[in-house]
Scaffold this motif. Sequence first.
Motif, PDB file in Angstrom:
ATOM      1  N   VAL A  52      -2.582   9.867 -24.975  1.00 47.92           N
ATOM      2  CA  VAL A  52      -3.819  10.250 -24.305  1.00 47.92           C
ATOM      3  C   VAL A  52      -4.021   9.469 -23.012  1.00 47.92           C
ATOM      4  O   VAL A  52      -4.872   9.820 -22.210  1.00 47.92           O
ATOM      5  N   MET A  53      -3.259   8.420 -22.813  1.00 46.51           N
ATOM      6  CA  MET A  53      -3.355   7.604 -21.615  1.00 46.51           C
ATOM      7  C   MET A  53      -2.695   8.310 -20.439  1.00 46.51           C
ATOM      8  O   MET A  53      -1.683   8.981 -20.606  1.00 46.51           O
ATOM      9  N   LYS A  54      -3.256   8.175 -19.277  1.00 43.90           N
ATOM     10  CA  LYS A  54      -2.675   8.746 -18.060  1.00 43.90           C
ATOM     11  C   LYS A  54      -2.001   7.623 -17.281  1.00 43.90           C
ATOM     12  O   LYS A  54      -2.644   6.639 -16.915  1.00 43.90           O
ATOM     13  N   ALA A  55      -0.726   7.777 -17.015  1.00 37.66           N
ATOM     14  CA  ALA A  55       0.051   6.742 -16.323  1.00 37.66           C
ATOM     15  C   ALA A  55      -0.511   6.436 -14.946  1.00 37.66           C
ATOM     16  O   ALA A  55      -0.564   5.280 -14.535  1.00 37.66           O
ATOM     17  N   HIS A  56      -0.975   7.465 -14.230  1.00 35.78           N
ATOM     18  CA  HIS A  56      -1.447   7.229 -12.861  1.00 35.78           C
ATOM     19  C   HIS A  56      -2.777   6.480 -12.807  1.00 35.78           C
ATOM     20  O   HIS A  56      -3.207   6.047 -11.751  1.00 35.78           O
ATOM     21  N   LYS A  57      -3.417   6.277 -13.944  1.00 37.11           N
ATOM     22  CA  LYS A  57      -4.675   5.520 -13.982  1.00 37.11           C
ATOM     23  C   LYS A  57      -4.468   4.077 -14.427  1.00 37.11           C
ATOM     24  O   LYS A  57      -5.413   3.293 -14.451  1.00 37.11           O
ATOM     25  N   LEU A  58      -3.246   3.717 -14.773  1.00 40.50           N
ATOM     26  CA  LEU A  58      -2.966   2.345 -15.203  1.00 40.50           C
ATOM     27  C   LEU A  58      -2.900   1.417 -13.994  1.00 40.50           C
ATOM     28  O   LEU A  58      -2.481   1.824 -12.910  1.00 40.50           O
ATOM     29  N   PRO A  59      -3.283   0.145 -14.173  1.00 40.64           N
ATOM     30  CA  PRO A  59      -3.182  -0.799 -13.056  1.00 40.64           C
ATOM     31  C   PRO A  59      -1.725  -1.085 -12.704  1.00 40.64           C
ATOM     32  O   PRO A  59      -0.871  -1.169 -13.584  1.00 40.64           O
ATOM     33  N   ILE A  60      -1.478  -1.206 -11.407  1.00 38.55           N
ATOM     34  CA  ILE A  60      -0.128  -1.522 -10.925  1.00 38.55           C
ATOM     35  C   ILE A  60      -0.062  -3.006 -10.633  1.00 38.55           C
ATOM     36  O   ILE A  60      -0.884  -3.530  -9.884  1.00 38.55           O
ATOM     37  N   LYS A  61       0.906  -3.676 -11.261  1.00 36.55           N
ATOM     38  CA  LYS A  61       1.067  -5.121 -11.073  1.00 36.55           C
ATOM     39  C   LYS A  61       2.393  -5.402 -10.390  1.00 36.55           C
ATOM     40  O   LYS A  61       3.403  -4.774 -10.699  1.00 36.55           O
ATOM     41  N   ARG A  62       2.383  -6.342  -9.497  1.00 36.82           N
ATOM     42  CA  ARG A  62       3.607  -6.800  -8.831  1.00 36.82           C
ATOM     43  C   ARG A  62       3.995  -8.123  -9.449  1.00 36.82           C
ATOM     44  O   ARG A  62       3.175  -9.029  -9.535  1.00 36.82           O
ATOM     45  N   LEU A  63       5.222  -8.200  -9.877  1.00 33.51           N
ATOM     46  CA  LEU A  63       5.700  -9.419 -10.530  1.00 33.51           C
ATOM     47  C   LEU A  63       6.298 -10.357  -9.499  1.00 33.51           C
ATOM     48  O   LEU A  63       7.180  -9.988  -8.743  1.00 33.51           O
ATOM     49  N   LYS A  64       5.813 -11.568  -9.483  1.00 35.04           N
ATOM     50  CA  LYS A  64       6.234 -12.536  -8.470  1.00 35.04           C
ATOM     51  C   LYS A  64       7.373 -13.437  -8.949  1.00 35.04           C
ATOM     52  O   LYS A  64       7.976 -14.142  -8.175  1.00 35.04           O
ATOM     53  N   TRP A  65       7.673 -13.432 -10.239  1.00 38.39           N
ATOM     54  CA  TRP A  65       8.687 -14.331 -10.788  1.00 38.39           C
ATOM     55  C   TRP A  65      10.101 -13.747 -10.737  1.00 38.39           C
ATOM     56  O   TRP A  65      11.051 -14.405 -11.110  1.00 38.39           O
ATOM     57  N   LEU A  66      10.240 -12.517 -10.260  1.00 37.60           N
ATOM     58  CA  LEU A  66      11.555 -11.881 -10.230  1.00 37.60           C
ATOM     59  C   LEU A  66      12.463 -12.515  -9.184  1.00 37.60           C
ATOM     60  O   LEU A  66      11.995 -12.941  -8.136  1.00 37.60           O
ATOM     61  N   PRO A  67      13.773 -12.556  -9.448  1.00 43.36           N
ATOM     62  CA  PRO A  67      14.709 -13.030  -8.426  1.00 43.36           C
ATOM     63  C   PRO A  67      14.645 -12.127  -7.194  1.00 43.36           C
ATOM     64  O   PRO A  67      14.492 -10.921  -7.316  1.00 43.36           O
ATOM     65  N   VAL A  68      14.728 -12.727  -6.030  1.00 42.87           N
ATOM     66  CA  VAL A  68      14.633 -11.984  -4.773  1.00 42.87           C
ATOM     67  C   VAL A  68      15.989 -12.006  -4.089  1.00 42.87           C
ATOM     68  O   VAL A  68      16.634 -13.041  -3.994  1.00 42.87           O
ATOM     69  N   GLN A  69      16.413 -10.837  -3.607  1.00 44.02           N
ATOM     70  CA  GLN A  69      17.689 -10.765  -2.893  1.00 44.02           C
ATOM     71  C   GLN A  69      17.523 -11.263  -1.468  1.00 44.02           C
ATOM     72  O   GLN A  69      16.412 -11.309  -0.936  1.00 44.02           O
ATOM     73  N   GLU A  70      18.610 -11.638  -0.858  1.00 42.42           N
ATOM     74  CA  GLU A  70      18.600 -12.092   0.525  1.00 42.42           C
ATOM     75  C   GLU A  70      18.369 -10.898   1.451  1.00 42.42           C
ATOM     76  O   GLU A  70      19.003  -9.859   1.284  1.00 42.42           O
ATOM     77  N   PRO A  71      17.467 -11.025   2.437  1.00 45.25           N
ATOM     78  CA  PRO A  71      17.281  -9.927   3.394  1.00 45.25           C
ATOM     79  C   PRO A  71      18.604  -9.595   4.083  1.00 45.25           C
ATOM     80  O   PRO A  71      19.366 -10.487   4.445  1.00 45.25           O
ATOM     81  N   LYS A  99       0.833  -1.208   0.000  1.00 41.46           N
ATOM     82  CA  LYS A  99       0.000   0.000   0.000  1.00 41.46           C
ATOM     83  C   LYS A  99       0.868   1.259   0.000  1.00 41.46           C
ATOM     84  O   LYS A  99       0.642   2.187  -0.772  1.00 41.46           O
ATOM     85  N   VAL A 100       1.878   1.287   0.852  1.00 39.12           N
ATOM     86  CA  VAL A 100       2.780   2.440   0.926  1.00 39.12           C
ATOM     87  C   VAL A 100       3.559   2.571  -0.382  1.00 39.12           C
ATOM     88  O   VAL A 100       3.705   3.664  -0.927  1.00 39.12           O
ATOM     89  N   GLN A 101       4.039   1.436  -0.900  1.00 36.58           N
ATOM     90  CA  GLN A 101       4.791   1.463  -2.149  1.00 36.58           C
ATOM     91  C   GLN A 101       3.907   1.949  -3.299  1.00 36.58           C
ATOM     92  O   GLN A 101       4.350   2.752  -4.125  1.00 36.58           O
ATOM     93  N   ASN A 102       2.642   1.495  -3.356  1.00 30.86           N
ATOM     94  CA  ASN A 102       1.734   1.946  -4.407  1.00 30.86           C
ATOM     95  C   ASN A 102       1.500   3.450  -4.344  1.00 30.86           C
ATOM     96  O   ASN A 102       1.420   4.111  -5.382  1.00 30.86           O
ATOM     97  N   GLU A 103       1.405   4.002  -3.149  1.00 27.75           N
ATOM     98  CA  GLU A 103       1.226   5.453  -3.004  1.00 27.75           C
ATOM     99  C   GLU A 103       2.436   6.189  -3.575  1.00 27.75           C
ATOM    100  O   GLU A 103       2.279   7.212  -4.247  1.00 27.75           O
ATOM    101  N   LYS A 104       3.624   5.682  -3.326  1.00 28.88           N
ATOM    102  CA  LYS A 104       4.841   6.310  -3.854  1.00 28.88           C
ATOM    103  C   LYS A 104       4.889   6.183  -5.373  1.00 28.88           C
ATOM    104  O   LYS A 104       5.241   7.135  -6.073  1.00 28.88           O
ATOM    105  N   VAL A 105       4.525   5.017  -5.899  1.00 30.47           N
ATOM    106  CA  VAL A 105       4.504   4.809  -7.350  1.00 30.47           C
ATOM    107  C   VAL A 105       3.488   5.745  -7.984  1.00 30.47           C
ATOM    108  O   VAL A 105       3.767   6.376  -9.007  1.00 30.47           O
TER     109      VAL A 105
END
Length: 95
Positions: free
Chosen positions: A50-69, A24-30
């Motif tokens: 004519v498209m507005k970027a802020h009206k496009l759906p935000i998708k999170r990709l789950k297949w990306l490599p994840v770094q170690e915490p 939620k916080v990340q989406n607000e920043k995006v």
Amino acid sequence: MCVVNFKDANVYVLDSLPSLSKPKVQNEKVLHVLEYLDEVIQHLGNNGCVMKAHKLPIKRLKWLPVQEPGSDDCGVHTAKYFDFEQFNEQKAAKV
């Protein structure tokens, strides 16, 4: 990092530490950045966009490599995400 794909009408969030992010916080920043992008496009004369970027759906990709915490690899992950010459979720998922 996020990718705005006007052709596919999506915004993709590429997050190397999704377990630590608060969507939620990340989406607000995006959304704030996307609103600024819309202002820049408008200021530059739209060029037929004519498209507005802020009206496009935000998708999170789950297949990306994840770094170690706790690691400092976020720059490496972001650079690797830039390797996708033309970002396409289906093609990139095969990599």
